[in-house]
Design an enzyme around this catalytic site. Structure first.
Site, short mmCIF file in Angstrom:
data_model
loop_
_atom_site.label_atom_id
_atom_site.label_comp_id
_atom_site.label_asym_id
_atom_site.label_seq_id
_atom_site.Cartn_x
_atom_site.Cartn_y
_atom_site.Cartn_z
CB CYS A 2 64.39 45.52 119.40
SG CYS A 2 64.62 44.90 121.05
NE ARG A 28 67.47 47.28 114.21
CZ ARG A 28 68.41 48.22 114.16
NH1 ARG A 28 69.18 48.32 113.09
NH2 ARG A 28 68.59 49.06 115.15
CD1 TRP A 74 69.32 39.45 121.12
CD2 TRP A 74 69.84 41.29 122.28
NE1 TRP A 74 70.49 39.20 121.80
CE2 TRP A 74 70.82 40.30 122.52
CE3 TRP A 74 69.96 42.52 122.89
CZ2 TRP A 74 71.91 40.52 123.37
CZ3 TRP A 74 71.04 42.75 123.73
CH2 TRP A 74 72.00 41.74 123.98
CG ASN A 98 66.26 49.32 119.06
OD1 ASN A 98 66.71 48.50 119.86
ND2 ASN A 98 67.02 49.91 118.15
N GLY A 99 65.80 49.77 122.42
CA GLY A 99 66.70 50.46 123.34
C GLY A 99 66.54 49.89 124.74
CD GLU A 471 86.45 38.72 113.30
OE1 GLU A 471 86.47 39.21 114.44
OE2 GLU A 471 85.39 38.52 112.68
CE LYS A 475 82.52 36.56 112.21
NZ LYS A 475 83.02 37.59 113.00
CD GLU A 478 80.06 36.56 115.98
OE1 GLU A 478 79.15 37.37 116.12
OE2 GLU A 478 80.91 36.62 115.06
CG HIS A 494 104.09 31.34 129.64
ND1 HIS A 494 105.25 31.19 130.36
CD2 HIS A 494 104.46 31.79 128.41
CE1 HIS A 494 106.28 31.56 129.63
NE2 HIS A 494 105.84 31.94 128.44
CE LYS A 595 75.81 42.90 110.93
NZ LYS A 595 76.98 42.01 110.74
C1 AGP Z 1 80.82 40.27 114.98
O1 AGP Z 1 80.68 39.08 114.21
C2 AGP Z 1 79.78 40.41 116.03
N1 AGP Z 1 78.49 40.34 115.45
C3 AGP Z 1 80.02 41.56 116.97
O2 AGP Z 1 81.20 41.27 117.69
C4 AGP Z 1 80.19 42.97 116.34
O3 AGP Z 1 81.41 43.03 115.66
C5 AGP Z 1 80.21 43.99 117.48
O4 AGP Z 1 78.97 43.92 118.16
C6 AGP Z 1 80.46 45.41 117.00
O5 AGP Z 1 79.42 45.79 116.13
P1 AGP Z 1 79.62 47.13 115.26
O6 AGP Z 1 80.80 46.89 114.36
O7 AGP Z 1 78.33 47.28 114.52
O8 AGP Z 1 79.86 48.25 116.22
#
Ligand code: AGP
Length: 600
Positions: A2, A28, A74, A98-99, A471, A475, A478, A494, A595
């Site tokens: 958050c 966030r 979040w 936050n936490g 990756e 992308k 996500e 396989h 994020k």
């Molecule tokens: C990547 O597009 C994602 N948002 C997520 O996988 C991110 O890479 C992951 O949470 C790690 O975050 P960080 O690099 O801030 O540790």
């Protein structure tokens, strides 16, 4: 994860400024939000959904106030709704958090037995009540916070207003980020610098379990023994415009276009004034590379570069597993943690575990001054600048670029680096090459138009390309909510090839000449079963006949293994971006995501 912001001022615009700052924290977490301010009494306004909904509610109210604490959520405990949204108010205490409080259930039972009642499902309301209970017990705010935090287990950054001191903010943190900002009209306590840069670039970091008393004129820091301590006042070298889209449709697109420069800067610094040239990774018995999500995918590319080219064995593990697997960490282990935000809870926990066992820990981090950056033994910053889009792009590619420089350093150390001058000239010319690749937007849009209606997309590759596939697949998942799988090309037959149907999009990466023909064969196997095939390779094959097996071909400049993964992944970022745009998705704030995941 958050975002929180607190502001206390000698003016009456605290609500307006807190909301403006909160909007810069929306990346966030954004499933609900809320604010508390003093308009003669502590008033709370909350709303489900994005901060704009809260803003709309506030417009019809008189929000004249010289103090405010605000929160964008979040959800971790309790669904996103107004009851669970922060702030929470119990007794004399109003709080944003936050936490995640791990022992909230036990504390809740204790408090119910003491007569407390709860309205929400959240762990945060329990923390609020516990601080109120401690305040009733000790009649001292600082002591109440310290005593409560001795019992609270988990991660937290709190901004707190006590009813009988309604112009003062109290803050504390453990594992979650919090900074103190010094404005010309008042002072801030916020999750990160992006919330306050429009008002000040002066800030201090708070150490774990410090307690801070913030008034409009003063900020006083105390350690957990309630001894007053002094903190350095730092100057942020980012400015507020870096937190705006500056004409791009999305932050993600802006950050894709920033890649050529920030990657070029890494290689320029590497060859001119490298601040990690003293790091000799060949001197360790073993190398563990640990991260989450895209950072883990960058770690996989790093592993290939170190192991395949620098001949240094390296093991990659996701942070959430590393913490619980017996990884035989010794003082001769080098742990490299990778994190854009520098706040990811699982990665932070992994580095703390390794340090307890005596390992040397290096961090590859973007967020300057972040928790991970401060706790590693050596931090290598990527200096990519603020990354606002939840889906990382420049965060990932700059991590890969750092791994490339570590591999080059290691190969120079063990005398295995050939063509050094050619590699150097390529790396120092990367900005032009990447700009050319990015400019090919029509091609990526054309491919996106061919695949965006499909619900399953496969990425296949061999060697370092298989790491890049992961990756590219993430992308697409996500930001466009398209199911996708990344598969080692040789493994597809396989079992998973059973999923290939007529028209199923398969994106194959083949940039390694030694593995080219095998990957072509694997793509042909999918084509024979009806796949719609997209082939991404290098201009070493400009005379090759692709007609038999590729519906679309992207041909990239052939370069060294230190750069090739970056060139390839940029095309996958842009394909994912165009697919998401065609599907009308919220590209910068995808559903369910945040994020930086500061909860485990
Ligand atoms: C990547 O597009 C994602 N948002 C997520 O996988 C991110 O890479 C992951 O949470 C790690 O975050 P960080 O690099 O801030 O540790």
């Amino acid at each position: 994860m958050c975002g929180i912001i607190g502001y206390t001022t000698n003016k009456k615009d605290a609500v307006e400024i807190a909301i403006a700052g909160l909007k810069n924290l929306e990346y966030r977490g954004y499933d609900s939000s809320g604010i508390a301010y003093n308009d003669g009494k502590i008033t709370m306004v909350k709303s489900k959904g994005k901060i704009a909904n809260l803003d709309d509610k506030l417009k019809s109210l008189d929000t004249t106030s010289s103090i405010a604490i605000a929160h964008t959520r979040w959800a971790t405990h309790g669904e996103p709704n107004e009851t669970n949204a922060h702030p929470h108010k119990v007794g004399k205490v109003t709080l944003v958090h936050n936490g995640i409080i791990e022992n909230y259930a036990t504390l809740k039972e204790e408090l119910i037995a003491k007569g407390y009642e709860f309205k929400s499902e959240t762990d945060t309301e329990v923390a609020t009540a516990y601080i109120d209970y401690c305040y009733a017990t000790y009649s001292d705010k600082l002591k109440a916070i310290v005593e409560a935090c001795k019992k609270i287990r988990g991660s937290y950054a709190f901004d707190i207003i006590f009813e009988d001191e309604p112009e003062t903010i109290y803050s504390t943190r453990k594992d979650s980020p919090l900074i103190i900002g010094y404005g010309k009209d008042g002072n801030f306590a916020a999750s990160d610098i992006s919330a306050i840069l429009s008002y000040t670039n002066k800030y201090s970091l708070i150490d774990e379990s410090d307690v801070v008393r913030i008034t409009k004129d003063n900020v006083t820091f105390y350690n957990s023994n309630l001894e007053e301590v002094k903190k350095e006042i730092k100057i942020a070298d980012w400015d507020a415009t870096q937190y705006q889209k500056n004409g791009y449709d999305h932050f993600m697109l802006k950050e894709i276009y920033e890649q050529p420069k920030v990657i070029q800067d890494i290689y320029t610094r590497f060859y001119n004034n490298c601040d990690y040239s003293d790091l000799d990774i060949t001197s360790f018995e073993k190398i563990h590379i640990v991260a989450c999500g895209s950072a883990m995918h960058a770690a996989l590319v790093g592993k290939y570069l170190l192991q395949t080219y620098a001949k240094i064995p390296a093991m990659v593990e996701v942070a959430s597993e590393y913490r619980y697997a017996e990884e035989l960490i010794t003082p001769k282990t080098l742990l490299i943690v990778v994190s854009q935000s520098g706040e990811t809870a699982d990665t932070l926990a992994a580095l703390r575990l390794a340090k307890e066992k005596g390992a040397y820990v290096v961090g590859i981090v973007n967020a300057v001054g972040s928790t991970i950056a401060r706790e590693v033994d050596k931090c290598i910053y990527t200096y990519a600048g603020p990354e606002i889009a939840v889906a990382t792009t420049k965060g990932y590619t700059t991590q890969v670029a750092i791994f490339a420089t570590l591999a080059i350093n290691a190969m120079k150390k063990n005398n295995t680096l050939v063509n050094e001058e050619k590699i150097k000239s390529e790396l120092l010319n990367v900005e032009n090459v990447l700009n050319t690749i990015i400019s090919n937007r029509e091609l990526y849009l054309d491919i996106a138009q061919k695949i965006y209606t499909h619900n399953d997309v496969f990425f296949i590759g061999r060697g370092i390309d298989s790491a890049v596939c992961m990756e590219g697949s993430l992308k697409l998942k996500e930001i466009s909510y398209t199911h996708s799988e990344s598969y080692s090309a040789g493994e597809l037959k396989h079992g998973t090839i059973s999923l290939i149907e007529d028209g199923t999009p398969v994106i194959a990466l083949a940039t390694n000449d030694d593995l080219f023909e095998k990957t072509v064969s694997n793509l042909k196997e999918t084509k024979a079963r009806g796949a719609y095939s997209i082939f991404i390779t290098t201009d070493n094959y400009k005379d090759y006949n692709f007609d038999e097996f590729a519906d679309k071909v992207i041909m990239l400049h052939k370069t060294s293994e230190f750069l090739q993964p970056i060139l390839v992944v940029v095309t996958l970022q842009l394909i994912a971006y165009e697919v998401a745009k065609l599907k009308g998705c919220d590209i910068d704030k995808p559903r369910n995501l945040a994020k930086s995941v500061t909860v485990e």
